[in-house]
Scaffold this motif. Structure first.
Motif, PDB file in Angstrom:
ATOM      1  N   SER A 225      26.823  84.914  18.250  1.00 24.84           N
ATOM      2  CA  SER A 225      25.605  85.008  19.065  1.00 24.84           C
ATOM      3  C   SER A 225      24.669  83.884  18.635  1.00 24.84           C
ATOM      4  O   SER A 225      25.033  83.051  17.801  1.00 24.84           O
ATOM      5  CB  SER A 225      24.918  86.353  18.833  1.00 24.84           C
ATOM      6  OG  SER A 225      24.339  86.369  17.539  1.00 24.84           O
ATOM      7  N   ALA A 226      23.471  83.867  19.173  1.00 21.13           N
ATOM      8  CA  ALA A 226      22.502  82.844  18.779  1.00 21.13           C
ATOM      9  C   ALA A 226      22.183  82.945  17.286  1.00 21.13           C
ATOM     10  O   ALA A 226      21.811  81.976  16.648  1.00 21.13           O
ATOM     11  CB  ALA A 226      21.231  82.978  19.607  1.00 21.13           C
ATOM     12  N   ARG A 227      22.341  84.149  16.722  1.00 21.86           N
ATOM     13  CA  ARG A 227      21.966  84.362  15.324  1.00 21.86           C
ATOM     14  C   ARG A 227      23.113  84.322  14.340  1.00 21.86           C
ATOM     15  O   ARG A 227      22.912  84.107  13.149  1.00 21.86           O
ATOM     16  CB  ARG A 227      21.293  85.736  15.179  1.00 21.86           C
ATOM     17  CG  ARG A 227      19.913  85.725  15.728  1.00 21.86           C
ATOM     18  CD  ARG A 227      19.362  87.128  15.819  1.00 21.86           C
ATOM     19  NE  ARG A 227      18.047  87.031  16.425  1.00 21.86           N
ATOM     20  CZ  ARG A 227      16.964  86.680  15.746  1.00 21.86           C
ATOM     21  NH1 ARG A 227      17.042  86.445  14.462  1.00 21.86           N
ATOM     22  NH2 ARG A 227      15.810  86.577  16.357  1.00 21.86           N
ATOM     23  N   TYR A 229      27.389  83.260  13.515  1.00 20.17           N
ATOM     24  CA  TYR A 229      28.569  82.510  13.905  1.00 20.17           C
ATOM     25  C   TYR A 229      29.709  82.935  13.000  1.00 20.17           C
ATOM     26  O   TYR A 229      29.480  83.469  11.909  1.00 20.17           O
ATOM     27  CB  TYR A 229      28.272  81.008  13.758  1.00 20.17           C
ATOM     28  CG  TYR A 229      29.192  80.134  14.571  1.00 20.17           C
ATOM     29  CD1 TYR A 229      29.181  80.187  15.962  1.00 20.17           C
ATOM     30  CD2 TYR A 229      30.067  79.256  13.944  1.00 20.17           C
ATOM     31  CE1 TYR A 229      30.029  79.392  16.704  1.00 20.17           C
ATOM     32  CE2 TYR A 229      30.912  78.441  14.687  1.00 20.17           C
ATOM     33  CZ  TYR A 229      30.891  78.521  16.057  1.00 20.17           C
ATOM     34  OH  TYR A 229      31.729  77.727  16.797  1.00 20.17           O
ATOM     35  N   LEU A 341      18.018  76.152  10.402  1.00 18.67           N
ATOM     36  CA  LEU A 341      17.434  76.613  11.665  1.00 18.67           C
ATOM     37  C   LEU A 341      15.932  76.818  11.511  1.00 18.67           C
ATOM     38  O   LEU A 341      15.141  76.406  12.368  1.00 18.67           O
ATOM     39  CB  LEU A 341      18.074  77.932  12.123  1.00 18.67           C
ATOM     40  CG  LEU A 341      19.569  77.908  12.460  1.00 18.67           C
ATOM     41  CD1 LEU A 341      20.029  79.276  12.952  1.00 18.67           C
ATOM     42  CD2 LEU A 341      19.884  76.850  13.508  1.00 18.67           C
ATOM     43  N   ASP A 347      16.743  77.395  17.696  1.00 16.45           N
ATOM     44  CA  ASP A 347      16.811  78.831  17.977  1.00 16.45           C
ATOM     45  C   ASP A 347      18.219  79.341  18.258  1.00 16.45           C
ATOM     46  O   ASP A 347      18.388  80.492  18.628  1.00 16.45           O
ATOM     47  CB  ASP A 347      15.856  79.204  19.118  1.00 16.45           C
ATOM     48  CG  ASP A 347      16.178  78.421  20.375  1.00 16.45           C
ATOM     49  OD1 ASP A 347      17.214  77.736  20.392  1.00 16.45           O
ATOM     50  OD2 ASP A 347      15.383  78.490  21.334  1.00 16.45           O
ATOM     51  N   ASP A 348      19.241  78.482  18.081  1.00 15.00           N
ATOM     52  CA  ASP A 348      20.605  78.969  18.341  1.00 15.00           C
ATOM     53  C   ASP A 348      21.553  78.332  17.332  1.00 15.00           C
ATOM     54  O   ASP A 348      21.740  77.117  17.316  1.00 15.00           O
ATOM     55  CB  ASP A 348      21.011  78.606  19.776  1.00 15.00           C
ATOM     56  CG  ASP A 348      22.293  79.305  20.197  1.00 15.00           C
ATOM     57  OD1 ASP A 348      23.160  79.559  19.327  1.00 15.00           O
ATOM     58  OD2 ASP A 348      22.422  79.595  21.399  1.00 15.00           O
ATOM     59  N   ARG A 350      24.692  78.286  17.178  1.00  9.85           N
ATOM     60  CA  ARG A 350      25.939  77.723  17.712  1.00  9.85           C
ATOM     61  C   ARG A 350      25.857  76.217  17.920  1.00  9.85           C
ATOM     62  O   ARG A 350      26.847  75.506  17.818  1.00  9.85           O
ATOM     63  CB  ARG A 350      26.295  78.416  19.033  1.00  9.85           C
ATOM     64  CG  ARG A 350      26.725  79.860  18.808  1.00  9.85           C
ATOM     65  CD  ARG A 350      26.822  80.617  20.094  1.00  9.85           C
ATOM     66  NE  ARG A 350      25.504  80.857  20.680  1.00  9.85           N
ATOM     67  CZ  ARG A 350      25.282  81.733  21.651  1.00  9.85           C
ATOM     68  NH1 ARG A 350      26.290  82.436  22.152  1.00  9.85           N
ATOM     69  NH2 ARG A 350      24.061  81.907  22.119  1.00  9.85           N
ATOM     70  N   ILE A 351      24.645  75.739  18.193  1.00 11.02           N
ATOM     71  CA  ILE A 351      24.478  74.312  18.488  1.00 11.02           C
ATOM     72  C   ILE A 351      24.829  73.443  17.267  1.00 11.02           C
ATOM     73  O   ILE A 351      25.204  72.280  17.393  1.00 11.02           O
ATOM     74  CB  ILE A 351      23.045  74.044  18.994  1.00 11.02           C
ATOM     75  CG1 ILE A 351      22.995  72.737  19.771  1.00 11.02           C
ATOM     76  CG2 ILE A 351      22.048  74.047  17.858  1.00 11.02           C
ATOM     77  CD1 ILE A 351      21.720  72.556  20.547  1.00 11.02           C
TER      78      ILE A 351
END
Ligand code: PHE
Length: 363
Positions: A225-227, A229, A341, A347-348, A350-351
């Motif tokens: 999720s955004a938070r 991995y 982060l 805010d993500d 995954r990036i």
């Protein structure tokens, strides 16, 4: 022999190779041969279109050598004229095609030249690569701990149950193992869920004192999720010697946090639990976005959790053969993604793993 010029009409026949030809005919053939050779030689020295124009004037123009030759053809007897005329024609075609080919070459060179030297084109930016934000964060953490006298160590990402859990005092079938959702490769082999197993590997291999940081990748089987991995990075710290105390742990981590986040931060240590440390704590610092007032980043608490830590549990020493009566020490572990982060307000998570240059070149 001067007879050629003064007596052009004299008809003598000479043998050339295996056929007979008149003296005039023979002179013409020689001339054609000479012109041909010099046309071939000359064309090789030509470097520019203006050289080429001189070439054209010398050979192909109305008063050029080739045209002269055709004038002289009139002097050749009617029987020989078709044969010599044919050879003269071939010469003209050859010289013409030498000329044409050279012209094409030179013109395309000129075009190239013009392309190469088009000063109106915008310059091509040379793009210097940047370091991945995770690498930058990690490098800074390393730099701070190196200055405090820590060395560096690494260990395998594919671990066994013994190093990842058992020797770290996770009892078999203890619910503490559920804290970390593990990717198992086989019954006893797994992707390490934290860098703590490297603590065990170091202590197995060297006697105290030990003072290292251990950066590396770790893996957890969590919903992406955004938070969170499925993989991320940690830096572990381990310090063992005679008489190491909890206040040294605090002192070291506070010095690190002030260096890394700024000397004006506030911090707190909250009691926590890890099977391999006793006592255990988590360290929070004041949220650097809202300075402790409460915001989205710190979920309105004013605090950000930055690491887990504690005094190495004496049970762990038994697994590695250290004497718990003689030695004591501390360990800590922090997640690099989380810190990165927070630091860059990304805010993500995954990036960080997508390798999109539009993102990466901002760092
Ligand atoms: N390994 C722990 C984790 O992944 C962090 C930790 C390391 C805690 C060292 C205490 C000491 O959550």
């Amino acid at each position: 022999m001067t007879a050629g010029k003064s007596r052009p009409r004299l008809s003598i026949t000479i043998m050339v190779e295996d056929f007979f030809i008149s003296y005039i005919g023979n002179t013409m053939l020689n001339k054609i041969g000479k012109i041909k050779q010099s046309a071939i030689n000359d064309i090789q020295t030509i470097r520019s279109l203006s050289d080429l124009d001189n070439y054209r004037i010398k050979y192909l123009a109305r008063k050029g050598l080739v045209a002269d030759l055709f004038d002289e053809l009139r002097n050749v007897s009617a029987e020989e004229r078709p044969h010599i005329g044919k050879i003269a024609n071939e010469l003209r075609n050859q010289v013409q095609s030498l000329f044409d080919e050279k012209k094409q070459n030179l013109e395309s060179n000129v075009k190239h030249e013009q392309k190469r030297l088009d000063l109106t084109l915008p310059g091509r930016l040379s793009w210097v690569g940047t370091q991945h934000p995770l690498t930058q964060t990690l490098d800074e953490i390393k730099r701070i701990f190196f200055r405090m006298g820590f060395g560096i160590a690494t260990g395998p990402e594919i671990e066994d149950d013994y190093h990842n859990f058992e020797a770290l005092n996770f009892p078999p079938d203890h619910p503490a193992r559920d804290m970390q959702d593990t990717f198992f490769i086989s019954d006893k082999v797994l992707l390490r869920t934290h860098t703590s197993p490297v603590q065990i590997r170091i202590m197995e291999n060297q006697p105290p004192p030990v003072r290292v940081i251990i950066p590396g990748r770790v893996y957890r089987n969590e919903a992406v999720s955004a938070r969170s991995y499925c993989l991320f990075h940690q830096v572990e710290g381990l310090y063992i010697d005679e008489g190491v105390t909890f206040s040294e742990l605090k002192g070291t981590l506070v010095a690190f946090a002030k260096e890394f986040y700024g000397s004006d931060i506030k911090y707190r240590f909250r009691p926590s639990y890890f099977p391999f440390t006793e006592p255990s704590a988590e360290m929070d610092i004041t949220c650097f976005l809202c300075k402790g007032k409460g915001c989205r980043m710190c979920k309105q608490t004013g605090w950000l959790e930055i690491l887990g830590c504690g005094m190495v549990d004496p049970n762990v020493y038994k697994f590695v053969g250290y004497d718990p009566e003689k030695y004591s020490g501390y360990a800590f572990g922090m997640g690099i993604e989380r810190i990165t982060l927070l630091r860059y307000s990304i805010d993500d998570i995954r990036i960080l793993f997508e390798n999109d240059v539009r993102f990466l070149k901002q760092f």
